[in-house]
Design an enzyme around this catalytic site. Structure first.
Site, short mmCIF file in Angstrom:
data_model
loop_
_atom_site.label_atom_id
_atom_site.label_comp_id
_atom_site.label_asym_id
_atom_site.label_seq_id
_atom_site.Cartn_x
_atom_site.Cartn_y
_atom_site.Cartn_z
CG ASP A 158 1.86 3.20 5.15
OD1 ASP A 158 1.08 2.48 4.48
OD2 ASP A 158 1.85 3.22 6.39
CG ASP B 148 1.46 -0.19 6.81
OD1 ASP B 148 0.84 -0.11 5.73
OD2 ASP B 148 1.13 0.44 7.83
NE ARG B 149 -3.80 -1.20 4.99
CZ ARG B 149 -5.10 -1.08 5.11
NH1 ARG B 149 -5.88 -1.60 4.19
NH2 ARG B 149 -5.64 -0.44 6.12
CG ASP C 157 -0.25 0.18 2.51
OD1 ASP C 157 0.92 -0.22 2.62
OD2 ASP C 157 -0.85 0.75 3.45
C1 VG1 Z 1 -7.83 0.06 8.87
C2 VG1 Z 1 -7.76 -1.44 9.07
C3 VG1 Z 1 -6.87 -1.76 10.26
C4 VG1 Z 1 -5.50 -1.12 10.05
C5 VG1 Z 1 -5.65 0.36 9.79
C6 VG1 Z 1 -4.33 1.02 9.46
O1 VG1 Z 1 -8.42 0.66 10.00
O2 VG1 Z 1 -9.03 -1.98 9.25
O3 VG1 Z 1 -6.78 -3.15 10.39
O4 VG1 Z 1 -4.68 -1.33 11.16
O5 VG1 Z 1 -6.53 0.58 8.69
O6 VG1 Z 1 -3.74 0.46 8.34
P1 VG1 Z 1 -9.97 1.10 10.02
O7 VG1 Z 1 -10.14 1.77 11.35
O8 VG1 Z 1 -10.18 1.97 8.83
O9 VG1 Z 1 -10.75 -0.17 9.89
V1 VG1 Z 1 -2.69 1.39 7.40
O10 VG1 Z 1 -2.00 0.45 6.29
O11 VG1 Z 1 -3.77 2.50 6.86
O12 VG1 Z 1 -1.77 2.26 8.43
CO CO Z 2 -0.49 1.32 5.39
#
Ligand code: VG1
Ligand code: CO
Length: 547
Positions: free
Chosen positions: A283, A285-286, A281
């Site tokens: 940044d 991390d995904r 993704d």
């Molecule tokens: C989403 C995901 C969550 C993840 C977060 C940050 O949050 O569901 O699992 O940790 O994004 O990911 P939410 O509250 O929108 O469901 V990242 O890659 O955006 O830092």
């Molecule tokens: Co991310």
């Protein structure tokens, strides 16, 4: 020289969400807005007894629009606090896992990550800022709560009036009394990957038998993938897709899922598909993992990595334990049980894994939202997951589909899907949650289409290490056959509200091994409509994203 600026407006909307502060660029550009948040972080650190003077920090971001401007602001504000040294990625770049690695390597007080992760970027897109603590991980709730309190109270902040630092060249620079070390954004991270995985084996496997395709989605992992796959693993640049980072991700949505990584998905389902596909993704991390004509859901990915971890040199002695977020499927629980290691269930967001990792209670962590990682850093890590998969496949010399089916055969299959209703009306979303909440207490024991509700609650979590309590983490309905239905609101969106519905059911029926996930879950999907009435409350006919 340091000057004092009056922060004229009260910013009471600066509550960090699931992963830091995330807002539209236009909001971030409001005079004093970004500065107010940065000062709130500094103030909360000082209130917690940290000394900023003489301490060091890391700064880096995903390269999206406003990354460079925000980096200069941060540097000048850090200098005004008496910070003695800042490590900043060249051109302001550091992927989230790389930032975590740099914080740990240089043992800094923490770091700022400038990113809105998987959210779209550009002048009309989103921007974000997140503070990570000394362990390299996202600040836990008690710190983000303190940041929010501080953000509401700021009246003035100090900032240096020095000229901008040239971030385009690596080297050491001086800003007031602060040293600015502009570092290679990739090296520390790539070295860490090489210390965890068997690069020689992966190189041989990929060069001889196995074609891979990695999609950086025009985001931060481009240069990391080039260094790792091309320079260090010796693969052809043909294995890289969209690896030139762009400030607006070439107009795309840098979220590696079946909807937004469409080009990659189509390539993997084509006649001449490569053996393996992956994407990361905004940044970095995904991760999304694909095989020839097959998709690995992230919950299964965590379970498969856990089951086969000892194939990887960095984990050859086995895992001490694993953790998953509550909405993530229980596939990893079954593996942990078989391995006789503990499995923890935490609220959504990587910040909840930090204490478990620091205490040596878990080695691998994962979220259903394409997040997987380990104790090598304190963030989820996209390229780590890709390399973990490649290392395991190289040892076993099998395909993605083969390992997936063998896994289901051995452990049973957890059908899983997430339905997102993005950008819905906030009031409608609140009404829907109230409607479900009102029913929760009466659900236990009720039977729906042959399934008995075994529990229904609003998930709360007590951190096993520091005892902190986090409430209201998602409405969940569990059934006696292991099926679950979960509803929560996103804490990362910037447009209205985003509702997530998570559905899971477990099957050990060999006939179900090849079924499509939506098909396998069709009865639960129908039941969710009957019970929750999402469509009526959100005024939507269908989810905007189905994973
Ligand atoms: C989403 C995901 C969550 C993840 C977060 C940050 O949050 O569901 O699992 O940790 O994004 O990911 P939410 O509250 O929108 O469901 V990242 O890659 O955006 O830092
Ligand atoms: Co991310």
């Amino acid at each position: 020289m340091s000057i004092q600026v009056k922060s004229t407006t009260a910013f009471d909307d600066q509550k960090p969400g699931t992963s830091g502060l995330r807002k539209k660029v236009a909001v971030i550009k409001t005079p004093n807005y970004l500065e107010n948040f940065i000062q709130a972080v500094f103030n909360s650190l000082k209130a917690a007894g940290e000394s900023l003077e003489g301490n060091s920090l890391v700064i880096g971001g995903d390269g999206r629009y406003y990354n460079k401007t925000a980096t200069q602001t941060l540097l000048k504000m850090a200098a005004a606090q008496g910070i003695s040294k800042v490590f900043v990625g060249q051109n302001g770049i550091l992927s989230t896992p790389a930032a975590s690695a740099v914080i740990r390597q240089h043992q800094t007080l923490g770091g700022f990550i400038l990113s809105a992760s998987h959210n779209p970027g550009g002048i009309d897109g989103d921007f974000g800022i997140k503070f990570n603590i000394a362990n390299g991980g996202p600040a836990p709730e008690k710190i983000t709560d303190a940041i929010y309190q501080a953000a509401c109270a700021i009246e003035t902040y100090p900032i240096s009036d020095a000229a901008d630092i040239d971030l385009s060249k690596q080297g050491s620079y001086q800003l007031e009394n602060m040293q600015v070390e502009v570092i290679d954004p990739v090296q520390i991270y790539a070295d860490l990957m090489e210390s965890v995985f068997d690069f020689a084996l992966i190189r041989e496997f990929c060069q001889q038998h196995f074609n891979i395709l990695f999609d950086a989605m025009h985001a931060v992992t481009g240069p990391y993938a080039e260094e790792i796959f091309v320079n260090r693993l010796g693969l052809s640049t043909d294995c890289l897709l969209n690896c030139t980072p762009s400030e607006d991700f070439a107009g795309g949505h840098p979220d590696p899922n079946l909807t937004y990584a469409k080009t990659l998905v189509e390539r993997l389902y084509a006649e001449d598909a490569p053996d393996f596909g992956a994407a990361s993704d905004g940044d970095g991390d995904r991760n999304m993992i694909l095989g020839k004509g097959c998709f690995v859901n992230p919950s299964d990915s965590l379970a498969i990595l856990t089951a086969n971890a000892t194939c990887i040199p960095g984990y050859k002695n086995g895992l001490v334990g694993v953790a998953r977020s509550m909405p993530t499927s229980s596939a990893v629980d079954v593996v942990a049980k078989a391995l006789n290691i503990p499995c923890y269930e935490t609220p959504t967001g990587w910040k909840f894994f930090g204490n478990l990792l620091d205490a040596g209670k878990v080695s691998f962590c994962g979220e259903e939202s394409f997040g997987t990682g380990s104790d090598h850093v304190r963030e989820k890590d996209g390229l780590w997951a890709v390399l973990a998969w490649l290392n395991i496949l190289a040892v076993k010399k099998i395909s993605v589909a083969e390992i997936l089916h063998a896994h289901w055969q051995q452990f049973g299959r957890h059908f899983y899907t997430r339905h997102d209703y993005e950008g819905i009306n906030s009031q409608g979303a609140a009404d829907l949650l109230a409607h479900i909440n009102a029913q929760l207490d009466s659900l236990a024991g009720q039977v729906f289409a042959g399934r008995t509700v075994s529990f229904a609650d609003n998930f709360s979590y007590t951190d096993p290490i520091d005892g902190s309590l986090s409430q209201g983490q998602g409405l969940r309905i569990g059934f006696d056959d292991g099926a679950r239905m979960i509803v929560r609101l996103s804490g990362t969106g910037t447009d209205g509200a985003t509702l997530r519905l998570y559905l899971e059911s477990y099957s050990q029926d060999p006939k179900m091994l090849t079924a499509d996930a939506q098909q396998g879950l069709s009865d639960l999907i129908a039941l969710s409509e009957q019970l929750l009435q999402i469509k009526a409350f959100t005024e939507r006919d269908a989810p905007s994203v189905i994973t």
